[in-house]
Design a protein around this motif. Structure first.
Motif, short mmCIF file in Angstrom:
data_model
loop_
_atom_site.label_atom_id
_atom_site.label_comp_id
_atom_site.label_asym_id
_atom_site.label_seq_id
_atom_site.Cartn_x
_atom_site.Cartn_y
_atom_site.Cartn_z
N GLU A 186 0.83 -1.21 0.00
CA GLU A 186 0.00 0.00 0.00
C GLU A 186 0.86 1.26 0.00
N LEU A 187 1.93 1.20 0.80
CA LEU A 187 2.83 2.36 0.92
C LEU A 187 3.68 2.59 -0.31
N HIS A 188 3.98 1.50 -1.04
CA HIS A 188 4.92 1.59 -2.17
C HIS A 188 4.35 1.01 -3.45
N PRO A 189 3.48 1.77 -4.11
CA PRO A 189 2.93 1.27 -5.37
C PRO A 189 3.99 1.09 -6.45
N GLU A 190 5.18 1.67 -6.22
CA GLU A 190 6.26 1.60 -7.23
C GLU A 190 7.10 0.33 -7.09
N ILE A 191 6.70 -0.54 -6.17
CA ILE A 191 7.45 -1.80 -5.96
C ILE A 191 6.49 -2.99 -6.10
N ASN A 192 6.97 -4.08 -6.66
CA ASN A 192 6.19 -5.32 -6.74
C ASN A 192 6.51 -6.19 -5.52
N TYR A 193 5.48 -6.76 -4.92
CA TYR A 193 5.68 -7.59 -3.73
C TYR A 193 5.11 -8.99 -3.92
N ILE A 194 5.84 -9.97 -3.38
CA ILE A 194 5.31 -11.34 -3.34
C ILE A 194 5.46 -11.85 -1.91
N GLY A 195 4.35 -12.30 -1.35
CA GLY A 195 4.34 -12.88 0.00
C GLY A 195 4.31 -14.40 -0.11
N ILE A 196 5.19 -15.04 0.67
CA ILE A 196 5.30 -16.50 0.63
C ILE A 196 4.94 -17.08 1.99
N ASN A 249 14.95 2.19 13.13
CA ASN A 249 13.49 2.11 13.26
C ASN A 249 12.74 3.06 12.32
N GLU A 250 13.49 3.91 11.65
CA GLU A 250 12.83 4.88 10.78
C GLU A 250 12.01 4.17 9.69
N GLY A 251 10.75 4.49 9.61
CA GLY A 251 9.88 3.90 8.59
C GLY A 251 9.52 2.45 8.88
N ASN A 252 9.82 1.96 10.10
CA ASN A 252 9.53 0.56 10.42
C ASN A 252 8.03 0.24 10.29
N VAL A 253 7.74 -0.86 9.60
CA VAL A 253 6.36 -1.34 9.52
C VAL A 253 6.28 -2.59 10.39
N MET A 254 5.39 -2.56 11.37
CA MET A 254 5.29 -3.68 12.31
C MET A 254 4.58 -4.87 11.69
#
Ligand code: SAH
Length: 224
Positions: A60-70, A189-194
């Protein structure tokens, strides 16, 4: 995180456009960006995503990146898939698979970054080969990461973190950052997503450990 087997989760996952099925995932080896995302943006993956809060937040935060969750278990993955179906995102997909087969699914230097969050600690010595931070897994990650690609690993488990740092010795990785108290480390911790586990364990008072390592050329090992 192995939830009780949820009836129908396999079928549900098989029917989702966000999940690339086991039968065809190897066909995309080397061409995930072109064939699946239809763009040339960086590809980042999370191994052992659990219910997927972390990776869907990043997407959601980075539409400019492709993500794959495994994720290994359908019942766990189901939650992540449902989350994205409720709030559609074009830049994320999921794979239900065991990380052992990662080099069959991603080509050489195809991945820009790998996230490992709160991996199962496998505390018994005889299970060390299952730990996702061991040398054998690191060698697999090395193969699929682009030159200078990074791995970011977080955990609250002291033994697993110590083990993970030991496993780097003599291996072609440069340590870019290490903290044993992420939430009180201003820089790391800057920009850390929990993640889900991170929220749970830090609420119990556990400090969170993190390392960031970068793939370096073999033969230029500095961290021996
Ligand atoms: N990353 C999430 C979940 C951590 S629990 C969080 O931080 O909240 C670890 C997850 O890794 C579990 O869901 C487990 O099923 C998954 N996992 C463990 N070994 C795996 C493997 N070999 N391949 C894929 N997923 C794995």
């Amino acid at each position: 995180m192995r939830l009780k087997n949820i009836k129908g989760s396999r079928e549900y996952i098989a029917g989702s456009d966000y999940v690339i099925s086991e039968e065809i995932m190897e066909e995309y080896r080397g061409c995930w960006k072109e064939k699946v995302f239809e763009n040339d943006r960086p590809l980042q993956i999370e191994i052992g995503m659990g219910k997927g809060k972390f990776i869907t937040s990043l997407a959601e935060l980075h539409p400019e990146i492709n993500y794959i969750g495994i994720e290994k278990y359908s019942s766990t993955l189901l939650r992540g898939v449902q989350k994205v179906e409720e709030n559609p995102l074009p830049n994320i997909r999921f794979l239900r698979m065991d990380a052992e087969g990662i080099t069959k699914v991603f080509g050489k230097e195809e991945v820009d970054k790998i996230y490992l969050n709160f991996s199962d600690p496998w505390p018994k010595d005889r299970h060390a080969k299952r730990r996702l931070e061991n040398k054998l897994f690191l060698a697999r990650y090395y193969e699929i990461l682009k030159p200078e690609g990074c791995i970011e690993f977080k955990t609250d488990n002291t033994a697993l973190f110590d083990f993970a740092l030991e496993e780097l010795k003599g291996e072609p990785w440069e340590i870019l950052g290490v903290t044993r108290d992420l939430h009180h480390d201003e820089v790391m911790n800057e920009g850390n997503v929990m993640t889900e586990y991170e929220e749970k364990f830090s609420a119990q008072g556990n400090p969170i450990y993190k390392y960031i390592i970068r793939k370096i050329q073999k033969g230029s090992i500095e961290n021996e």
